[in-house]
Design a protein around this motif. Sequence first.
Motif, PDB file in Angstrom:
ATOM      1  N   THR A 239       0.771  -1.243   0.000  1.00 49.15           N
ATOM      2  CA  THR A 239       0.000   0.000   0.000  1.00 49.15           C
ATOM      3  C   THR A 239       0.803   1.295   0.000  1.00 49.15           C
ATOM      4  O   THR A 239       0.232   2.371   0.169  1.00 49.15           O
ATOM      5  CB  THR A 239      -0.958   0.007   1.204  1.00 49.15           C
ATOM      6  OG1 THR A 239      -0.189  -0.119   2.420  1.00 49.15           O
ATOM      7  CG2 THR A 239      -1.950  -1.134   1.123  1.00 49.15           C
ATOM      8  N   GLY A 240       2.114   1.230  -0.209  1.00 49.33           N
ATOM      9  CA  GLY A 240       2.903   2.452  -0.271  1.00 49.33           C
ATOM     10  C   GLY A 240       3.804   2.625   0.934  1.00 49.33           C
ATOM     11  O   GLY A 240       3.736   1.867   1.904  1.00 49.33           O
ATOM     12  N   THR A 241       4.659   3.640   0.870  1.00 50.19           N
ATOM     13  CA  THR A 241       5.698   3.806   1.886  1.00 50.19           C
ATOM     14  C   THR A 241       5.741   5.243   2.404  1.00 50.19           C
ATOM     15  O   THR A 241       5.440   6.184   1.667  1.00 50.19           O
ATOM     16  CB  THR A 241       7.073   3.409   1.300  1.00 50.19           C
ATOM     17  OG1 THR A 241       8.006   3.183   2.350  1.00 50.19           O
ATOM     18  CG2 THR A 241       7.627   4.480   0.363  1.00 50.19           C
ATOM     19  N   PRO A 242       6.138   5.417   3.672  1.00 44.30           N
ATOM     20  CA  PRO A 242       6.319   6.768   4.220  1.00 44.30           C
ATOM     21  C   PRO A 242       7.654   7.356   3.752  1.00 44.30           C
ATOM     22  O   PRO A 242       8.435   6.690   3.065  1.00 44.30           O
ATOM     23  CB  PRO A 242       6.298   6.527   5.732  1.00 44.30           C
ATOM     24  CG  PRO A 242       6.828   5.149   5.895  1.00 44.30           C
ATOM     25  CD  PRO A 242       6.336   4.380   4.702  1.00 44.30           C
ATOM     26  N   PRO A 243       7.968   8.603   4.137  1.00 39.39           N
ATOM     27  CA  PRO A 243       9.217   9.220   3.683  1.00 39.39           C
ATOM     28  C   PRO A 243      10.436   8.546   4.291  1.00 39.39           C
ATOM     29  O   PRO A 243      10.346   7.794   5.256  1.00 39.39           O
ATOM     30  CB  PRO A 243       9.084  10.670   4.162  1.00 39.39           C
ATOM     31  CG  PRO A 243       8.138  10.608   5.302  1.00 39.39           C
ATOM     32  CD  PRO A 243       7.172   9.518   4.966  1.00 39.39           C
ATOM     33  N   GLY A 244      11.594   8.846   3.675  1.00 41.74           N
ATOM     34  CA  GLY A 244      12.862   8.324   4.166  1.00 41.74           C
ATOM     35  C   GLY A 244      13.530   7.349   3.228  1.00 41.74           C
ATOM     36  O   GLY A 244      14.511   6.699   3.601  1.00 41.74           O
ATOM     37  N   VAL A 245      13.030   7.229   1.992  1.00 42.53           N
ATOM     38  CA  VAL A 245      13.689   6.347   1.035  1.00 42.53           C
ATOM     39  C   VAL A 245      14.985   6.993   0.555  1.00 42.53           C
ATOM     40  O   VAL A 245      15.169   8.214   0.631  1.00 42.53           O
ATOM     41  CB  VAL A 245      12.764   6.022  -0.153  1.00 42.53           C
ATOM     42  CG1 VAL A 245      11.503   5.327   0.330  1.00 42.53           C
ATOM     43  CG2 VAL A 245      12.412   7.268  -0.942  1.00 42.53           C
ATOM     44  N   GLY A 246      15.886   6.160   0.051  1.00 46.29           N
ATOM     45  CA  GLY A 246      17.191   6.664  -0.371  1.00 46.29           C
ATOM     46  C   GLY A 246      17.105   7.693  -1.472  1.00 46.29           C
ATOM     47  O   GLY A 246      17.877   8.656  -1.505  1.00 46.29           O
ATOM     48  N   MET A 247      16.157   7.514  -2.392  1.00 50.87           N
ATOM     49  CA  MET A 247      15.998   8.436  -3.519  1.00 50.87           C
ATOM     50  C   MET A 247      15.687   9.847  -3.041  1.00 50.87           C
ATOM     51  O   MET A 247      16.052  10.835  -3.697  1.00 50.87           O
ATOM     52  CB  MET A 247      14.868   7.924  -4.411  1.00 50.87           C
ATOM     53  CG  MET A 247      14.533   8.795  -5.600  1.00 50.87           C
ATOM     54  SD  MET A 247      13.190   8.076  -6.599  1.00 50.87           S
ATOM     55  CE  MET A 247      11.824   8.134  -5.435  1.00 50.87           C
ATOM     56  N   GLY A 248      15.020   9.982  -1.880  1.00 46.34           N
ATOM     57  CA  GLY A 248      14.601  11.288  -1.408  1.00 46.34           C
ATOM     58  C   GLY A 248      15.633  12.016  -0.584  1.00 46.34           C
ATOM     59  O   GLY A 248      15.408  13.169  -0.190  1.00 46.34           O
ATOM     60  N   MET A 249      16.771  11.366  -0.295  1.00 48.77           N
ATOM     61  CA  MET A 249      17.791  12.008   0.532  1.00 48.77           C
ATOM     62  C   MET A 249      18.615  12.986  -0.294  1.00 48.77           C
ATOM     63  O   MET A 249      18.673  12.902  -1.518  1.00 48.77           O
ATOM     64  CB  MET A 249      18.686  10.950   1.163  1.00 48.77           C
ATOM     65  CG  MET A 249      17.943  10.076   2.143  1.00 48.77           C
ATOM     66  SD  MET A 249      19.025   8.879   2.953  1.00 48.77           S
ATOM     67  CE  MET A 249      17.863   8.151   4.103  1.00 48.77           C
ATOM     68  N   LYS A 250      19.266  13.900   0.386  1.00 53.77           N
ATOM     69  CA  LYS A 250      20.104  14.897  -0.280  1.00 53.77           C
ATOM     70  C   LYS A 250      21.511  14.840   0.331  1.00 53.77           C
ATOM     71  O   LYS A 250      21.709  15.333   1.434  1.00 53.77           O
ATOM     72  CB  LYS A 250      19.497  16.293  -0.123  1.00 53.77           C
ATOM     73  CG  LYS A 250      18.087  16.403  -0.699  1.00 53.77           C
ATOM     74  CD  LYS A 250      17.601  17.821  -0.702  1.00 53.77           C
ATOM     75  CE  LYS A 250      16.168  17.961  -1.121  1.00 53.77           C
ATOM     76  NZ  LYS A 250      15.694  17.097  -2.167  1.00 53.77           N
ATOM     77  N   PRO A 251      22.495  14.262  -0.367  1.00 49.10           N
ATOM     78  CA  PRO A 251      22.345  13.580  -1.658  1.00 49.10           C
ATOM     79  C   PRO A 251      21.670  12.222  -1.487  1.00 49.10           C
ATOM     80  O   PRO A 251      21.627  11.703  -0.365  1.00 49.10           O
ATOM     81  CB  PRO A 251      23.797  13.412  -2.120  1.00 49.10           C
ATOM     82  CG  PRO A 251      24.566  13.287  -0.849  1.00 49.10           C
ATOM     83  CD  PRO A 251      23.894  14.211   0.135  1.00 49.10           C
ATOM     84  N   PRO A 252      21.179  11.631  -2.581  1.00 49.36           N
ATOM     85  CA  PRO A 252      20.552  10.314  -2.488  1.00 49.36           C
ATOM     86  C   PRO A 252      21.527   9.273  -1.939  1.00 49.36           C
ATOM     87  O   PRO A 252      22.743   9.385  -2.112  1.00 49.36           O
ATOM     88  CB  PRO A 252      20.165  10.001  -3.939  1.00 49.36           C
ATOM     89  CG  PRO A 252      20.063  11.330  -4.596  1.00 49.36           C
ATOM     90  CD  PRO A 252      21.121  12.171  -3.953  1.00 49.36           C
ATOM     91  N   ARG A 253      20.969   8.258  -1.283  1.00 55.32           N
ATOM     92  CA  ARG A 253      21.768   7.167  -0.747  1.00 55.32           C
ATOM     93  C   ARG A 253      21.134   5.852  -1.176  1.00 55.32           C
ATOM     94  O   ARG A 253      19.915   5.689  -1.077  1.00 55.32           O
ATOM     95  CB  ARG A 253      21.821   7.229   0.777  1.00 55.32           C
ATOM     96  CG  ARG A 253      22.518   6.033   1.398  1.00 55.32           C
ATOM     97  CD  ARG A 253      22.643   6.143   2.897  1.00 55.32           C
ATOM     98  NE  ARG A 253      23.204   4.935   3.464  1.00 55.32           N
ATOM     99  CZ  ARG A 253      23.461   4.767   4.754  1.00 55.32           C
ATOM    100  NH1 ARG A 253      23.217   5.743   5.608  1.00 55.32           N
ATOM    101  NH2 ARG A 253      23.969   3.627   5.199  1.00 55.32           N
TER     102      ARG A 253
END
Length: 279
Positions: A239-253
Amino acid sequence: MKFARYGDRGAEKPALVDGDGNLRDLSGHVPDIGGEMLSRLEALKGIDPESLPLVAGEPRLGACVGQIGKFICIGLNYADHAEESGMDVPPEPLIFAKYTSAICGPNDPILIPRGAEKTDWEVELAVVIGRPAKYVSEAEAMEHVAGFCLANDVSERAFQTERSGQWVKGKSCDNFGPTGPWLVTPDELGDIDALPMWLDVNGTRMQSGSTATMVYKVPFLISYLSHFFTLEPGDIISTGTPPGVGMGMKPPRYLKAGDVVELGIEGLGTQRQLCVADD
């Protein structure tokens, strides 16, 4: 009730999880936790867990559901995750699929594919269908649910978003669908709209959220999907995921071989995966 499946991959046996967290073998009562059996889980309530054989040792746990027909995923379904991704919440649920060859046990390794550059994590609440659902209303939707489980929607972002075509090829690599450890029936889980959820990488908290920020709730999703195709027993909706995925980090991880991913949702147990190169 909580159910699990244990043993070698492809030869898992059904189990009941007793009040102390021990596995109790259910092979004498049901062939598997999957398929048509999911519509009859209530019939197992009368079994005394103490009457079942105790499973010795620490066997491998398989996906908590067998005979999975469809693995359906909902994208950008948490308002705070859409924001971190720089995207608007879709006006209707964004639907994509994982092929069932991606499904694995909750503690099996994450296989980082050849050519992967941006392998990412996503802790998710998954719904397991127990009764066929076609053109059902929101009010009827929960009558078709066998239970809930924890899932990690592992994603290779370069395959998903930087190569032409659909998301499915960045979502369906082998072992990109750890599922379990338990299938938990709705009566045991309680309020599905307020479940804390988390994910760590190498012991550092990356995701910390709650199903409270889910945009399209479980009954709506079941009803919505059932108007496009029949949901069958054993189908999974992640059903989806909350924030904190690697793609959303600055810089991505992103994940690399040797990383350890741990995740959990309150009432649904935890997972632990070692990342290895899929050579």
